[in-house]
Design a protein around this motif. Sequence first.
Motif, PDB file in Angstrom:
ATOM      1  N   GLN A 510       0.826  -1.209   0.000  1.00 56.59           N
ATOM      2  CA  GLN A 510       0.000   0.000   0.000  1.00 56.59           C
ATOM      3  C   GLN A 510       0.863   1.264   0.000  1.00 56.59           C
ATOM      4  O   GLN A 510       0.392   2.341   0.341  1.00 56.59           O
ATOM      5  CB  GLN A 510      -0.927   0.002   1.217  1.00 56.59           C
ATOM      6  N   GLY A 511       2.117   1.117  -0.413  1.00 55.56           N
ATOM      7  CA  GLY A 511       3.022   2.269  -0.455  1.00 55.56           C
ATOM      8  C   GLY A 511       2.757   3.139  -1.666  1.00 55.56           C
ATOM      9  O   GLY A 511       3.561   3.211  -2.607  1.00 55.56           O
ATOM     10  N   ILE A 512       1.642   3.834  -1.668  1.00 49.16           N
ATOM     11  CA  ILE A 512       1.238   4.639  -2.824  1.00 49.16           C
ATOM     12  C   ILE A 512       1.934   5.999  -2.860  1.00 49.16           C
ATOM     13  O   ILE A 512       1.934   6.659  -3.891  1.00 49.16           O
ATOM     14  CB  ILE A 512      -0.298   4.837  -2.850  1.00 49.16           C
ATOM     15  N   HIS A 513       2.520   6.423  -1.743  1.00 48.42           N
ATOM     16  CA  HIS A 513       3.244   7.693  -1.731  1.00 48.42           C
ATOM     17  C   HIS A 513       4.687   7.427  -2.165  1.00 48.42           C
ATOM     18  O   HIS A 513       5.631   7.562  -1.398  1.00 48.42           O
ATOM     19  CB  HIS A 513       3.173   8.336  -0.347  1.00 48.42           C
ATOM     20  N   TYR A 514       4.808   7.065  -3.434  1.00 49.26           N
ATOM     21  CA  TYR A 514       6.087   6.628  -3.994  1.00 49.26           C
ATOM     22  C   TYR A 514       7.169   7.685  -3.831  1.00 49.26           C
ATOM     23  O   TYR A 514       8.348   7.370  -3.695  1.00 49.26           O
ATOM     24  CB  TYR A 514       5.876   6.307  -5.476  1.00 49.26           C
ATOM     25  N   TYR A 515       6.771   8.954  -3.863  1.00 44.03           N
ATOM     26  CA  TYR A 515       7.728  10.054  -3.867  1.00 44.03           C
ATOM     27  C   TYR A 515       8.385  10.288  -2.511  1.00 44.03           C
ATOM     28  O   TYR A 515       9.307  11.083  -2.395  1.00 44.03           O
ATOM     29  CB  TYR A 515       7.046  11.349  -4.329  1.00 44.03           C
ATOM     30  N   LYS A 516       7.916   9.601  -1.459  1.00 45.40           N
ATOM     31  CA  LYS A 516       8.524   9.836  -0.145  1.00 45.40           C
ATOM     32  C   LYS A 516       8.657   8.576   0.708  1.00 45.40           C
ATOM     33  O   LYS A 516       9.436   8.559   1.664  1.00 45.40           O
ATOM     34  CB  LYS A 516       7.726  10.879   0.633  1.00 45.40           C
ATOM     35  N   GLY A 517       7.908   7.533   0.424  1.00 50.97           N
ATOM     36  CA  GLY A 517       7.896   6.352   1.295  1.00 50.97           C
ATOM     37  C   GLY A 517       9.062   5.416   1.037  1.00 50.97           C
ATOM     38  O   GLY A 517       9.916   5.644   0.180  1.00 50.97           O
ATOM     39  N   ILE A 518       9.082   4.319   1.802  1.00 51.74           N
ATOM     40  CA  ILE A 518      10.151   3.333   1.698  1.00 51.74           C
ATOM     41  C   ILE A 518       9.779   2.259   0.680  1.00 51.74           C
ATOM     42  O   ILE A 518       8.618   2.117   0.302  1.00 51.74           O
ATOM     43  CB  ILE A 518      10.454   2.685   3.063  1.00 51.74           C
TER      44      ILE A 518
END
Length: 715
Positions: A510-518
């Motif tokens: 569910q890591g949809i915040h690709y621009y900041k998440g791991i």
Amino acid sequence: MEDFQSAYQEEKARLDRTLDTIDKELNRLRGIPMYTGHDYTEQVLEAGRDTQRRQLAQSGQEPYFGRLDFEEQGGTRTPLYIGKVGVGGDTAQPMVIDWRAPVASLFYSFTGGDSASYEAPEGLIEGLVYLKRNIVIRKQILERVVDTFNSEEEGPAVSDEFLLYRLGENKDNKLRDIVSTIQAEQDQIIRAGRNSALIIQGVAGSGKTTVALHRLAYLLYQYKEQISAEKMIIFAPNRMFINYISEVLPELGVGDIQQNTFSDWASKVLGLDEAPSDGPEALTEWFDHTVKSRLDDSELPGRFKGSLLFRDQLDRFVEQLESACLPEEDFMPWDGAKLPLRTIREWYEQEYKPYPIARRKDRVLARIHRWVEMELKKSPSAAALKERKSKASQREKAYAKKWPDLSPLALYKAFMGVKKMQGLKFEDIVAEIPKSILKMTQANLKKNVIKEEDLPALLYLFTRVDEIDGNLRFDHVVIDEAQDFSPFQIAVLDRFCKGHSFTILGDLSQGIHYYKGIREWAEMQVLFKPDETAYFALTRSYRSTMEIITFANDILRHGVGTDLLAVPVFRSAEPVRIIQAAGAERLSTIRKALDRIQDGPYRTAALLTRNLGDAQQLHAELSGLGYELNLIDGRKSEYEGGISVLPVYLSKGLEFDAVIVTDVDEDHYGERDAKLLYVGSTRALHELWLLAGETLPAYVTANDPEIAVTVWPEK
């Protein structure tokens, strides 16, 4: 049937006795006048009575939910009743045992066989289990009795029967506790020791958030002499999610735990007037434009500024700052008096070296002031004393201004080259920062604009140059949706947390915040020593039906390319529906699907759009046709239940009885957006509908015979 009636009557009689005992004890406590004086001993006694009153009042409606008949080695068979709150009785054996007590762990860990054991303060306790029974009591009425194990009956345990009964219930607008249905793998996490960083990878619907909340309640029970609720915090993805989970801890009898977003908390610590936020418009821009482009991680500001490399650059900056901080001059309070630079440097670099830079600065200035006061005593006359005192005051102020501004924002501006600071080699410090990120950050800082991605650096500078006040330190930190956090954020929070006591939970799928998440949990695991961390994987999904989970797993398999698949609980319902409609048919088909859902038994439903603009437009169109809908746009702090319209990226953490995902086609959910569609699909508990365009994304295998998908309307 006869056995069931016998068990029901037995439990009905036991419930009546328990309620009578609770009622008598509560009336006794309420009959004691409340103490309002100043005697400390009496205040402590009154606080204890007040806690008992609240606990008994809570227990009076649903005193317990389970029974376990256990015979300790060398003892006798004893029925143990497990509830949210312990209730004493006339004998040594409590009428109700608190679910957090060591012996209560048997109720969760026992899954079959007759022997069992649990860890107690005095060591391992072993014995035999004869009966495990789930009991549903609502408003003092016994509604359900289910034996999940009975040693006197032949046949396997039916442990899933009660779980399925609870999972089949419809949702309202608040997350509820799972204390009566905690599973063995969840209980292991809840009861883990406190001085370690737990990292929990949990598939959608595995109960990650609820497990973390129960863990807080357990830690407060188990370590009540060492930690306090006020020193615990939950970091949630947004304010609406905080509202959504707000009733779980009170249901467990726990209050005063802090709940906040990282941005709001960091802004308060830093004294910022307003918390920086990406905002719904910015998120839409990221999803529709930036994320779809094939940017390297080093070009993504959130990824770079959230990296440990960025932290290391700040460390080098602070090292330079330490040597550049002290003014390179003697101090002369008046003509003829001099405090040599070498003496001041000795104070700064040797005597006060154990202190952070800001504290060293304060101590040096205070030491200079004391030296001035001693020198003033040598004044030959009252007139000379007055003149020297005036000059000394002016020169002390002037000297203090020659020290650099050590506020986090001023230091960050110096680090980024926006503000000059003598003695700092700017080019050497920022050599590894990508030019595009440096240029953009400089432009923002010149306008005093702080982005969310800047907060870890500002907090880190704050902790490096100053002391952390005890009121800012935490006994335990829970981080929800942690896949959207950066390693640098965790590293900063660790400086505020005692004993690396973390519960870090999320789902890489569910890591949809690709621009900041791991990308991998290893990015966070490296922050802790091996004996300071533990990793758990929750693979069983309790939220959705088998049909929905199987469909969502197929998205992960073909679209995301991961093996972090969910194992569904055997709960079957409607097949996943693919609604084929485009253009002029789109709105009318949405209405037909929505009408059908509204005619069902559901309390909550969601229309999930690809972005905020689509959600706003759909909300306006349907509201104009008479539908009562709630628009969730990222600004609200309260989830109201009912039927909601929202962009899919704001649905994370929420769940609904039924979900309609709109515009499922290549344009809206291409290969890079498979995680978004996975998130949207796994919000549904009972029914999932997908509104498709002419061409489905390649990874949505509607024709796969193993996937329970039906095209609607049926031919």
